[in-house]
Enzyme design. Sequence first.
Site, PDB file in Angstrom:
ATOM      1  N   GLU A 107       0.841  -1.212   0.000  1.00  0.00           N
ATOM      2  CA  GLU A 107       0.000   0.000   0.000  1.00  0.00           C
ATOM      3  C   GLU A 107       0.872   1.258   0.000  1.00  0.00           C
ATOM      4  OE1 GLU A 107      -3.796  -0.183   2.445  1.00  0.00           O
ATOM      5  OE2 GLU A 107      -2.685  -1.905   3.239  1.00  0.00           O
ATOM      6  N   GLU A 118      -7.062   7.176 -10.030  1.00  0.00           N
ATOM      7  CA  GLU A 118      -8.106   6.620 -10.904  1.00  0.00           C
ATOM      8  C   GLU A 118      -7.694   5.294 -11.519  1.00  0.00           C
ATOM      9  OE1 GLU A 118      -5.549   7.800 -12.605  1.00  0.00           O
ATOM     10  OE2 GLU A 118      -6.237   9.196 -14.120  1.00  0.00           O
ATOM     11  N   HIS A 160       1.379   9.513 -19.707  1.00  0.00           N
ATOM     12  CA  HIS A 160       1.391   9.981 -18.309  1.00  0.00           C
ATOM     13  C   HIS A 160       2.431   9.251 -17.463  1.00  0.00           C
ATOM     14  CE1 HIS A 160      -1.995  12.550 -18.985  1.00  0.00           C
ATOM     15  NE2 HIS A 160      -2.802  11.548 -19.313  1.00  0.00           N
ATOM     16  N   HIS A 198      -4.736  15.469 -22.944  1.00  0.00           N
ATOM     17  CA  HIS A 198      -4.071  15.683 -21.650  1.00  0.00           C
ATOM     18  C   HIS A 198      -2.580  15.969 -21.829  1.00  0.00           C
ATOM     19  CE1 HIS A 198      -7.585  13.020 -20.837  1.00  0.00           C
ATOM     20  NE2 HIS A 198      -7.756  13.854 -19.825  1.00  0.00           N
ATOM     21  N   ASP A 285      -8.740  12.262 -27.708  1.00  0.00           N
ATOM     22  CA  ASP A 285      -9.681  12.779 -26.699  1.00  0.00           C
ATOM     23  C   ASP A 285      -9.884  14.290 -26.824  1.00  0.00           C
ATOM     24  OD1 ASP A 285      -7.023  12.870 -25.884  1.00  0.00           O
ATOM     25  OD2 ASP A 285      -7.367  11.825 -23.982  1.00  0.00           O
ATOM     26  N   TYR A 324     -11.757   8.549 -25.699  1.00  0.00           N
ATOM     27  CA  TYR A 324     -12.716   7.760 -24.915  1.00  0.00           C
ATOM     28  C   TYR A 324     -14.146   7.819 -25.428  1.00  0.00           C
ATOM     29  CZ  TYR A 324      -8.444   7.976 -22.451  1.00  0.00           C
ATOM     30  OH  TYR A 324      -7.106   7.897 -22.185  1.00  0.00           O
TER      31      TYR A 324
END
Length: 342
Positions: A107, A118, A160, A198, A285, A324
């Site tokens: 974690e 996300e 990204h 993006h 996108d 998308y």
Amino acid sequence: MLTVYSEKHKLRDSKAEIFGGELVPPFECPRRAEIILERVKTQKLGPIISPNDYGLDPVLAVHDAGYVSFLETCYSEWKAKGFGGEAIALCWPTRTMNAPQIPRDIEGKLGYYALAAETAISGGTWEAALASKDVALTATDHVLKTKGAAFALCRPPGHHAAIDQFGGYCFLNNAAIAAQNALDQGLSKVALLDVDFHHGNGTQNIFYTRDDVFFLSLHGDPMDAFPHFLGHAEETGIGAGAGLTANYPMRPGTGYAAWKAALEDAIARIHAYKPDLLIISLGVDTFQNDPISFFKLTSDDFTDYGQLLGNMGLPTVYVMEGGYAVDEVGINTINVLQGHMA
Ligand code: SP5
Ligand code: ZN
């Protein structure tokens, strides 16, 4: 134009994305690549081949080794802890917790290596990410041989993914891995133009201090859009890379006229750089009906800008990123490629 595609993208089939405080089916889904592939076929774009296996060396040429082994074992470590769902980061070394050690707990490692929550890591994600970089590398080698153009139908996307962080649906930075591999084969300069909606924060991170890759990105202003914290016009590179990052942030509602003006500026700057190779991070996108973005391009606009890119006359690799509006993702993507060839 040659298309490189791997069925292994289907192994990236996460069940959950955090969106608006809910768990929803991910926008970045296997059907995207299937629809793009279908359009490549119906439009007779050209031959479709499977990628070669390049192994991990080209990955380790841009990504951190600890990050790469985290990606490889993340899901099994998560399962070993007894969790029933997919691996999602929940706690980060934020501004008030500087200079962290890398935790040994999964974690903690997720928080260290994630840049956004996300994106869940699911079983098969690593295998799909490996195949995706092989798609980009295979397409690039084809372009180096032919001096023409090729389409890397990559999935999962990559722009990204930073030196040691995943997020924004990306794990390995396919376009950056391809650019680095071309340089390692003897090229001296690569231009990497990112037209995804993006900002390509990962690609910028990887090449920010370097003079052998000129990174340019057209995108939603980070003041208004993901990834929120990078992609401002003031970020222009440092050290040897000073002046070799160019960001074109644009406001909500931006239509094709303003977007095209930014592209034309970027194209002029690429010509002045005189690269040996052009890599396009191709996200569609920017489309007016994209469910998570705010530009207003129409399907015809994609053809138009594909033509501008083709007119540059450079050896060009198109590397698939986002997009998308699933019903139109094939039309818009192949419109760019057909525009390039027109
Ligand atoms: C490769 C790529 O395109 N990645 C994009 C990742 C975006 N993830 C965050 C999405 C948050 C969207 N919030 C939009 C609100 C729309 N009204
Ligand atoms: Zn995007």
